[in-house]
Design a protein around this motif. Structure first.
Motif, mmCIF file in Angstrom:
data_model
loop_
_atom_site.group_PDB
_atom_site.id
_atom_site.type_symbol
_atom_site.label_atom_id
_atom_site.label_comp_id
_atom_site.label_asym_id
_atom_site.label_seq_id
_atom_site.Cartn_x
_atom_site.Cartn_y
_atom_site.Cartn_z
ATOM 1 N N ALA A 1 0.838 -1.191 0.000
ATOM 2 C CA ALA A 1 0.000 0.000 0.000
ATOM 3 C C ALA A 1 0.878 1.248 0.000
ATOM 4 O O ALA A 1 2.064 1.188 0.278
ATOM 5 N N VAL A 2 0.275 2.355 -0.285
ATOM 6 C CA VAL A 2 0.994 3.612 -0.443
ATOM 7 C C VAL A 2 1.396 4.231 0.901
ATOM 8 O O VAL A 2 2.430 4.856 1.015
ATOM 9 N N HIS A 3 0.590 4.039 1.925
ATOM 10 C CA HIS A 3 0.830 4.667 3.224
ATOM 11 C C HIS A 3 1.067 3.606 4.293
ATOM 12 O O HIS A 3 0.409 2.566 4.291
ATOM 13 N N PRO A 4 1.979 3.879 5.247
ATOM 14 C CA PRO A 4 2.207 2.908 6.323
ATOM 15 C C PRO A 4 0.943 2.747 7.166
ATOM 16 O O PRO A 4 0.352 3.739 7.601
ATOM 17 N N THR A 5 0.531 1.504 7.331
ATOM 18 C CA THR A 5 -0.682 1.192 8.087
ATOM 19 C C THR A 5 -0.377 -0.003 8.968
ATOM 20 O O THR A 5 0.221 -0.968 8.518
ATOM 21 N N SER A 6 -0.813 0.065 10.238
ATOM 22 C CA SER A 6 -0.529 -1.037 11.166
ATOM 23 C C SER A 6 -1.703 -1.227 12.116
ATOM 24 O O SER A 6 -2.590 -0.391 12.213
ATOM 25 N N GLY A 7 -1.657 -2.347 12.826
ATOM 26 C CA GLY A 7 -2.690 -2.669 13.802
ATOM 27 C C GLY A 7 -3.250 -4.057 13.562
ATOM 28 O O GLY A 7 -2.737 -4.826 12.751
ATOM 29 N N THR A 8 -4.323 -4.361 14.283
ATOM 30 C CA THR A 8 -4.985 -5.653 14.198
ATOM 31 C C THR A 8 -6.443 -5.433 13.828
ATOM 32 O O THR A 8 -7.082 -4.522 14.352
ATOM 33 N N ILE A 9 -6.943 -6.277 12.939
ATOM 34 C CA ILE A 9 -8.355 -6.248 12.574
ATOM 35 C C ILE A 9 -8.886 -7.659 12.767
ATOM 36 O O ILE A 9 -8.277 -8.625 12.304
ATOM 37 N N LYS A 10 -10.012 -7.759 13.465
ATOM 38 C CA LYS A 10 -10.602 -9.075 13.680
ATOM 39 C C LYS A 10 -12.116 -8.980 13.595
ATOM 40 O O LYS A 10 -12.701 -7.906 13.732
ATOM 41 N N VAL A 11 -12.732 -10.125 13.361
ATOM 42 C CA VAL A 11 -14.188 -10.231 13.332
ATOM 43 C C VAL A 11 -14.613 -10.903 14.624
ATOM 44 O O VAL A 11 -14.058 -11.941 15.006
ATOM 45 N N VAL A 12 -15.579 -10.297 15.316
ATOM 46 C CA VAL A 12 -16.100 -10.872 16.557
ATOM 47 C C VAL A 12 -17.619 -10.953 16.479
ATOM 48 O O VAL A 12 -18.266 -10.164 15.785
ATOM 49 N N VAL A 75 -9.443 -6.707 4.013
ATOM 50 C CA VAL A 75 -9.947 -5.459 4.584
ATOM 51 C C VAL A 75 -9.069 -4.353 4.008
ATOM 52 O O VAL A 75 -7.851 -4.380 4.175
ATOM 53 N N LEU A 76 -9.698 -3.416 3.320
ATOM 54 C CA LEU A 76 -8.950 -2.368 2.635
ATOM 55 C C LEU A 76 -9.283 -0.997 3.216
ATOM 56 O O LEU A 76 -10.446 -0.707 3.487
ATOM 57 N N ILE A 77 -8.275 -0.184 3.374
ATOM 58 C CA ILE A 77 -8.454 1.238 3.652
ATOM 59 C C ILE A 77 -8.205 1.915 2.309
ATOM 60 O O ILE A 77 -7.090 1.914 1.799
ATOM 61 N N TRP A 78 -9.274 2.444 1.727
ATOM 62 C CA TRP A 78 -9.233 2.919 0.352
ATOM 63 C C TRP A 78 -9.499 4.419 0.295
ATOM 64 O O TRP A 78 -10.471 4.905 0.859
ATOM 65 N N CYS A 79 -8.645 5.143 -0.411
ATOM 66 C CA CYS A 79 -8.846 6.575 -0.663
ATOM 67 C C CYS A 79 -9.673 6.708 -1.936
ATOM 68 O O CYS A 79 -9.163 6.502 -3.040
ATOM 69 N N VAL A 80 -10.943 7.023 -1.762
ATOM 70 C CA VAL A 80 -11.855 7.120 -2.897
ATOM 71 C C VAL A 80 -11.460 8.275 -3.813
ATOM 72 O O VAL A 80 -11.491 8.147 -5.038
ATOM 73 N N ALA A 81 -11.062 9.393 -3.236
ATOM 74 C CA ALA A 81 -10.742 10.589 -4.019
ATOM 75 C C ALA A 81 -9.636 10.340 -5.043
ATOM 76 O O ALA A 81 -9.675 10.869 -6.160
ATOM 77 N N PHE A 82 -8.638 9.513 -4.677
ATOM 78 C CA PHE A 82 -7.502 9.279 -5.562
ATOM 79 C C PHE A 82 -7.409 7.836 -6.074
ATOM 80 O O PHE A 82 -6.488 7.506 -6.813
ATOM 81 N N GLY A 83 -8.342 6.971 -5.652
ATOM 82 C CA GLY A 83 -8.295 5.577 -6.087
ATOM 83 C C GLY A 83 -7.039 4.871 -5.632
ATOM 84 O O GLY A 83 -6.438 4.110 -6.384
ATOM 85 N N VAL A 84 -6.638 5.122 -4.359
ATOM 86 C CA VAL A 84 -5.378 4.593 -3.836
ATOM 87 C C VAL A 84 -5.641 3.729 -2.602
ATOM 88 O O VAL A 84 -6.410 4.110 -1.722
ATOM 89 N N LEU A 85 -4.974 2.585 -2.555
ATOM 90 C CA LEU A 85 -5.007 1.727 -1.390
ATOM 91 C C LEU A 85 -4.075 2.279 -0.334
ATOM 92 O O LEU A 85 -2.877 2.400 -0.561
ATOM 93 N N PHE A 86 -4.623 2.645 0.834
ATOM 94 C CA PHE A 86 -3.792 3.153 1.934
ATOM 95 C C PHE A 86 -3.176 1.992 2.709
ATOM 96 O O PHE A 86 -2.040 2.064 3.116
ATOM 97 N N GLY A 87 -3.937 0.946 2.965
ATOM 98 C CA GLY A 87 -3.452 -0.199 3.720
ATOM 99 C C GLY A 87 -4.438 -1.345 3.620
ATOM 100 O O GLY A 87 -5.578 -1.157 3.198
ATOM 101 N N SER A 88 -3.992 -2.528 4.036
ATOM 102 C CA SER A 88 -4.865 -3.697 3.944
ATOM 103 C C SER A 88 -4.487 -4.718 5.013
ATOM 104 O O SER A 88 -3.404 -4.675 5.585
ATOM 105 N N ALA A 89 -5.430 -5.615 5.247
ATOM 106 C CA ALA A 89 -5.204 -6.759 6.126
ATOM 107 C C ALA A 89 -6.020 -7.922 5.576
ATOM 108 O O ALA A 89 -7.068 -7.713 4.960
ATOM 109 N N GLU A 90 -5.523 -9.124 5.783
ATOM 110 C CA GLU A 90 -6.255 -10.313 5.353
ATOM 111 C C GLU A 90 -6.882 -10.972 6.569
ATOM 112 O O GLU A 90 -6.197 -11.240 7.564
ATOM 113 N N LEU A 91 -8.191 -11.231 6.494
ATOM 114 C CA LEU A 91 -8.878 -11.953 7.556
ATOM 115 C C LEU A 91 -8.510 -13.426 7.437
ATOM 116 O O LEU A 91 -8.572 -14.003 6.367
ATOM 117 N N LYS A 92 -8.120 -14.018 8.556
ATOM 118 C CA LYS A 92 -7.736 -15.432 8.553
ATOM 119 C C LYS A 92 -8.600 -16.205 9.519
ATOM 120 O O LYS A 92 -9.129 -15.703 10.430
#
Length: 92
Positions: A1-12, A75-92
Motif C-alpha cells: 500500500a501507499v501509506h504505512p498502516t498497522s494494527g490488528t483487525i478481527k471479526v467478533v 480489509v482495505l483502507i481505500w482513498c476514494v478521491a484518488f483511487g489509492v489503497l492506503f493499507g490492507s489486512a487479510e482476515l484469517k
C-alpha cells in the motif's frame, strides 16, 4: 500500500451481532477514506463497510452476516478521491 498502516483487525460475534474490530490501528490521514471488504487488494469488487472512523486507535463496525468473509477476506483502507489503497489486512 501507499501509506504505512498497522494494527490488528478481527471479526467478533457480539451477542449475535458481527463486528469488524480495529485495534492499535494507525494510518496516515487522507481525504475520503473508506473501509472495504474485498476478494482482492485492487478493490475490483467490494462491500463498503463505512467511512474510516479514525486514523488511529480502537473502533469497530457492525457488518451484515450475509457478507461472505471467505470470499471478501481483504480489509482495505481505500482513498476514494484518488483511487489509492492506503493499507490492507487479510482476515484469517
Amino acid at each position: 500500500a501507499v501509506h504505512p498502516t498497522s494494527g490488528t483487525i478481527k471479526v467478533v460475534d457480539d451477542a449475535g451481532t458481527r463486528k469488524l474490530v480495529f485495534e492499535n490501528f494507525k494510518t496516515d490521514p487522507g481525504p475520503d477514506l473508506d473501509v472495504y471488504l474485498s476478494p482482492n487488494m485492487a478493490a475490483s469488487t467490494f462491500v463498503k463497510v463505512g467511512d474510516l472512523k479514525a486514523t488511529s486507535g480502537k473502533f469497530e463496525y457492525t457488518i451484515d452476516k450475509s457478507i461472505d468473509l471467505k470470499t471478501n477476506k481483504q480489509v482495505l483502507i481505500w482513498c476514494v478521491a484518488f483511487g489509492v489503497l492506503f493499507g490492507s489486512a487479510e482476515l484469517k
